[in-house]
Design a protein around this motif. Structure first.
Motif, PDB file in Angstrom:
ATOM      1  N   TYR A 175      -1.284   8.654   1.879  1.00 40.48           N
ATOM      2  CA  TYR A 175      -1.270   7.302   2.426  1.00 40.48           C
ATOM      3  C   TYR A 175      -0.302   6.578   1.502  1.00 40.48           C
ATOM      4  CZ  TYR A 175      -2.879   2.547   3.480  1.00 40.48           C
ATOM      5  OH  TYR A 175      -2.945   1.225   3.838  1.00 40.48           O
ATOM      6  N   ARG A 176       0.725   5.940   2.054  1.00 40.49           N
ATOM      7  CA  ARG A 176       1.765   5.322   1.220  1.00 40.49           C
ATOM      8  C   ARG A 176       2.010   3.883   1.659  1.00 40.49           C
ATOM      9  NH1 ARG A 176       7.004   8.671   1.286  1.00 40.49           N
ATOM     10  NH2 ARG A 176       7.032   7.981   3.454  1.00 40.49           N
ATOM     11  N   LEU A 207     -11.051  10.212   0.601  1.00 39.97           N
ATOM     12  CA  LEU A 207     -11.239  10.242  -0.847  1.00 39.97           C
ATOM     13  C   LEU A 207      -9.873  10.507  -1.453  1.00 39.97           C
ATOM     14  CD1 LEU A 207     -14.474  12.417  -1.043  1.00 39.97           C
ATOM     15  CD2 LEU A 207     -14.292   9.928  -1.111  1.00 39.97           C
ATOM     16  N   ALA A 208      -9.337   9.518  -2.162  1.00 37.95           N
ATOM     17  CA  ALA A 208      -7.957   9.621  -2.625  1.00 37.95           C
ATOM     18  C   ALA A 208      -7.808   9.098  -4.044  1.00 37.95           C
ATOM     19  CB  ALA A 208      -7.044   8.825  -1.687  1.00 37.95           C
ATOM     20  N   VAL A 209      -6.731   9.544  -4.682  1.00 41.94           N
ATOM     21  CA  VAL A 209      -6.372   9.068  -6.016  1.00 41.94           C
ATOM     22  C   VAL A 209      -5.002   8.410  -5.944  1.00 41.94           C
ATOM     23  CG1 VAL A 209      -7.774  10.664  -7.363  1.00 41.94           C
ATOM     24  CG2 VAL A 209      -5.497  11.363  -6.626  1.00 41.94           C
ATOM     25  N   GLU A 210      -4.849   7.360  -6.705  1.00 48.67           N
ATOM     26  CA  GLU A 210      -3.576   6.631  -6.759  1.00 48.67           C
ATOM     27  C   GLU A 210      -2.613   7.383  -7.672  1.00 48.67           C
ATOM     28  OE1 GLU A 210      -1.833   2.376  -8.323  1.00 48.67           O
ATOM     29  OE2 GLU A 210      -3.987   2.635  -8.146  1.00 48.67           O
ATOM     30  N   CYS A 211      -1.369   7.519  -7.218  1.00 49.75           N
ATOM     31  CA  CYS A 211      -0.344   8.212  -8.001  1.00 49.75           C
ATOM     32  C   CYS A 211       0.909   7.365  -8.182  1.00 49.75           C
ATOM     33  CB  CYS A 211       0.017   9.531  -7.342  1.00 49.75           C
ATOM     34  SG  CYS A 211      -1.326  10.724  -7.349  1.00 49.75           S
ATOM     35  N   GLY A 212       0.834   6.078  -7.906  1.00 53.28           N
ATOM     36  CA  GLY A 212       2.019   5.235  -8.025  1.00 53.28           C
ATOM     37  C   GLY A 212       3.127   5.739  -7.117  1.00 53.28           C
ATOM     38  N   SER A 213       4.358   5.583  -7.549  1.00 51.14           N
ATOM     39  CA  SER A 213       5.491   6.067  -6.755  1.00 51.14           C
ATOM     40  C   SER A 213       6.013   7.391  -7.286  1.00 51.14           C
ATOM     41  CB  SER A 213       6.611   5.017  -6.736  1.00 51.14           C
ATOM     42  OG  SER A 213       7.050   4.761  -8.059  1.00 51.14           O
ATOM     43  N   ASP A 214       5.332   7.953  -8.280  1.00 49.93           N
ATOM     44  CA  ASP A 214       5.763   9.181  -8.933  1.00 49.93           C
ATOM     45  C   ASP A 214       5.154  10.414  -8.267  1.00 49.93           C
ATOM     46  OD1 ASP A 214       6.704  11.070 -10.799  1.00 49.93           O
ATOM     47  OD2 ASP A 214       4.909  10.810 -12.033  1.00 49.93           O
ATOM     48  N   VAL A 215       5.621  10.726  -7.061  1.00 45.74           N
ATOM     49  CA  VAL A 215       5.178  11.928  -6.361  1.00 45.74           C
ATOM     50  C   VAL A 215       6.417  12.631  -5.830  1.00 45.74           C
ATOM     51  CG1 VAL A 215       3.769  12.853  -4.474  1.00 45.74           C
ATOM     52  CG2 VAL A 215       3.004  10.815  -5.705  1.00 45.74           C
ATOM     53  N   SER A 216       6.507  13.931  -6.094  1.00 49.15           N
ATOM     54  CA  SER A 216       7.621  14.746  -5.599  1.00 49.15           C
ATOM     55  C   SER A 216       7.074  15.779  -4.627  1.00 49.15           C
ATOM     56  CB  SER A 216       8.319  15.460  -6.752  1.00 49.15           C
ATOM     57  OG  SER A 216       8.837  14.544  -7.668  1.00 49.15           O
ATOM     58  N   PHE A 217       7.838  16.040  -3.577  1.00 47.66           N
ATOM     59  CA  PHE A 217       7.425  16.998  -2.554  1.00 47.66           C
ATOM     60  C   PHE A 217       8.446  18.107  -2.424  1.00 47.66           C
ATOM     61  CE2 PHE A 217       5.433  13.012  -1.356  1.00 47.66           C
ATOM     62  CZ  PHE A 217       4.150  13.403  -1.014  1.00 47.66           C
ATOM     63  N   SER A 218       7.970  19.294  -2.106  1.00 51.36           N
ATOM     64  CA  SER A 218       8.852  20.365  -1.633  1.00 51.36           C
ATOM     65  C   SER A 218       8.362  20.736  -0.241  1.00 51.36           C
ATOM     66  CB  SER A 218       8.839  21.568  -2.577  1.00 51.36           C
ATOM     67  OG  SER A 218       7.562  22.140  -2.625  1.00 51.36           O
ATOM     68  N   GLY A 219       9.263  21.250   0.581  1.00 53.73           N
ATOM     69  CA  GLY A 219       8.916  21.518   1.977  1.00 53.73           C
ATOM     70  C   GLY A 219       8.935  20.257   2.811  1.00 53.73           C
ATOM     71  N   GLN A 252       3.931   3.195  -3.079  1.00 51.82           N
ATOM     72  CA  GLN A 252       2.773   3.610  -3.855  1.00 51.82           C
ATOM     73  C   GLN A 252       1.980   4.622  -3.030  1.00 51.82           C
ATOM     74  OE1 GLN A 252       0.650   0.355  -5.538  1.00 51.82           O
ATOM     75  NE2 GLN A 252      -1.111   1.582  -6.098  1.00 51.82           N
ATOM     76  N   TYR A 253       1.736   5.791  -3.630  1.00 47.97           N
ATOM     77  CA  TYR A 253       1.046   6.881  -2.959  1.00 47.97           C
ATOM     78  C   TYR A 253      -0.431   6.936  -3.319  1.00 47.97           C
ATOM     79  CZ  TYR A 253       5.450   9.144  -1.621  1.00 47.97           C
ATOM     80  OH  TYR A 253       6.657   9.452  -1.070  1.00 47.97           O
ATOM     81  N   TYR A 254      -1.243   7.240  -2.320  1.00 48.89           N
ATOM     82  CA  TYR A 254      -2.641   7.594  -2.494  1.00 48.89           C
ATOM     83  C   TYR A 254      -2.768   8.998  -1.910  1.00 48.89           C
ATOM     84  CZ  TYR A 254      -3.282   2.716  -3.566  1.00 48.89           C
ATOM     85  OH  TYR A 254      -3.190   1.479  -4.158  1.00 48.89           O
ATOM     86  N   ILE A 255      -3.118   9.947  -2.757  1.00 48.09           N
ATOM     87  CA  ILE A 255      -3.150  11.356  -2.370  1.00 48.09           C
ATOM     88  C   ILE A 255      -4.602  11.787  -2.143  1.00 48.09           C
ATOM     89  CG2 ILE A 255      -2.556  13.717  -3.080  1.00 48.09           C
ATOM     90  CD1 ILE A 255      -0.084  11.920  -2.668  1.00 48.09           C
ATOM     91  N   PRO A 256      -4.889  12.430  -1.003  1.00 54.60           N
ATOM     92  CA  PRO A 256      -6.248  12.945  -0.793  1.00 54.60           C
ATOM     93  C   PRO A 256      -6.611  13.923  -1.914  1.00 54.60           C
ATOM     94  CG  PRO A 256      -5.012  12.996   1.259  1.00 54.60           C
ATOM     95  CD  PRO A 256      -4.033  12.668   0.163  1.00 54.60           C
ATOM     96  N   VAL A 257      -7.697  13.681  -2.573  1.00 54.50           N
ATOM     97  CA  VAL A 257      -8.069  14.435  -3.766  1.00 54.50           C
ATOM     98  C   VAL A 257      -8.266  15.922  -3.465  1.00 54.50           C
ATOM     99  CG1 VAL A 257     -10.540  13.970  -3.628  1.00 54.50           C
ATOM    100  CG2 VAL A 257      -9.459  14.298  -5.853  1.00 54.50           C
ATOM    101  N   GLY A 258      -8.668  16.265  -2.274  1.00 52.50           N
ATOM    102  CA  GLY A 258      -8.929  17.660  -1.930  1.00 52.50           C
ATOM    103  C   GLY A 258      -7.709  18.552  -1.889  1.00 52.50           C
ATOM    104  N   ILE A 259      -6.502  17.999  -1.807  1.00 51.90           N
ATOM    105  CA  ILE A 259      -5.318  18.852  -1.764  1.00 51.90           C
ATOM    106  C   ILE A 259      -4.747  19.138  -3.155  1.00 51.90           C
ATOM    107  CG2 ILE A 259      -4.753  18.044   0.557  1.00 51.90           C
ATOM    108  CD1 ILE A 259      -2.320  16.594  -0.659  1.00 51.90           C
ATOM    109  N   LEU A 260      -5.340  18.534  -4.190  1.00 55.17           N
ATOM    110  CA  LEU A 260      -4.865  18.739  -5.558  1.00 55.17           C
ATOM    111  C   LEU A 260      -5.501  19.993  -6.151  1.00 55.17           C
ATOM    112  CD1 LEU A 260      -5.051  15.060  -6.809  1.00 55.17           C
ATOM    113  CD2 LEU A 260      -3.044  16.298  -5.962  1.00 55.17           C
TER     114      LEU A 260
END
Length: 144
Positions: free
Chosen positions: A83-84, A44-56, A90-98
Motif C-alpha cells: 500500500y503506497r 497487517l502491515a509495516v511502514e517502510c518509508g520510501s526505501d523499498v526496492s523491487f525486482s521483477g 511511503q510504503y506499507y508492506i504486508p508483514v506476511g510477505i517478509l
C-alpha cells in the motif's frame, strides 16, 4: 548499512521480490472496508518509508485505490505487495510477505470503527477511527 539490516520478502510465486533497510517494527492493522475487500481480512502491515526496492517489476500491477494511495500486487500469483501513499511514496508492506523478521509488535489499529465484530486481536493497541486517521494524515482537501 550492513546487509544484516536488509529485510527481504517476496510474493508467493517469487516473481517479485523486495528489500528495505527502513523497517518499522510496529505492525499496524487496518480494518477499513477497502483493505478487508483486498485481502479478505484486516491488512497487517509495516511502514517502510520510501526505501523499498523491487525486482521483477514487470510482474507488479498497480491499483489506484484512492486519490492519495495505490496498492501493488503480483500479476502472476496475486500476492499483495504494498500500500503506497502517492504524495511521498511511503510504503506499507504486508508483514506476511517478509522473510525471517523478528521483533515485530502489533502496535496500533486504524479504522477500528469499521472492524467487524466477528474477529478481535488480543493485543493491547492504540486504536484510531477512520475520521481520526483522516484528520491526522489525509491531505487537507481529502479530509472528511
Amino acid at each position: 548499512m550492513s546487509t544484516s539490516n536488509i529485510v527481504k520478502g517476496s510474493c508467493l510465486c517469487k516473481a517479485v521480490s523486495l528489500s528495505t533497510t527502513s523497517l518499522n517494527h510496529q505492525i499496524a492493522a487496518c480494518h477499513c472496508n477497502m483493505c478487508r475487500k483486498w485481502g479478505g481480512g484486516a491488512l497487517l502491515a509495516v511502514e517502510c518509508g520510501s526505501d523499498v526496492s523491487f525486482s521483477g517489476e514487470d510482474n507488479i500491477g498497480i491499483y489506484q485505490s484512492s486519490q492519495w494511495a495505490e496498492r501493488g500486487f503480483c500479476t502472476n500469483c496475486g500476492t499483495h505487495l504494498f500500500y503506497r501513499l502517492k504524495q511521498n511514496h511511503q510504503y506499507y508492506i504486508p508483514v506476511g510477505i517478509l522473510d525471517n523478521v523478528e521483533g515485530l509488535v502489533l502496535e496500533h489499529q486504524v479504522f477500528i470503527d469499521e472492524k467487524p465484530e466477528y474477529y478481535s486481536f488480543a493485543n493491547e493497541t492504540k486504536n484510531m477511527t477512520g475520521a481520526e486517521l483522516f484528520a491526522q494524515f489525509a491531505p487537507p482537501d481529502e479530509r472528511q
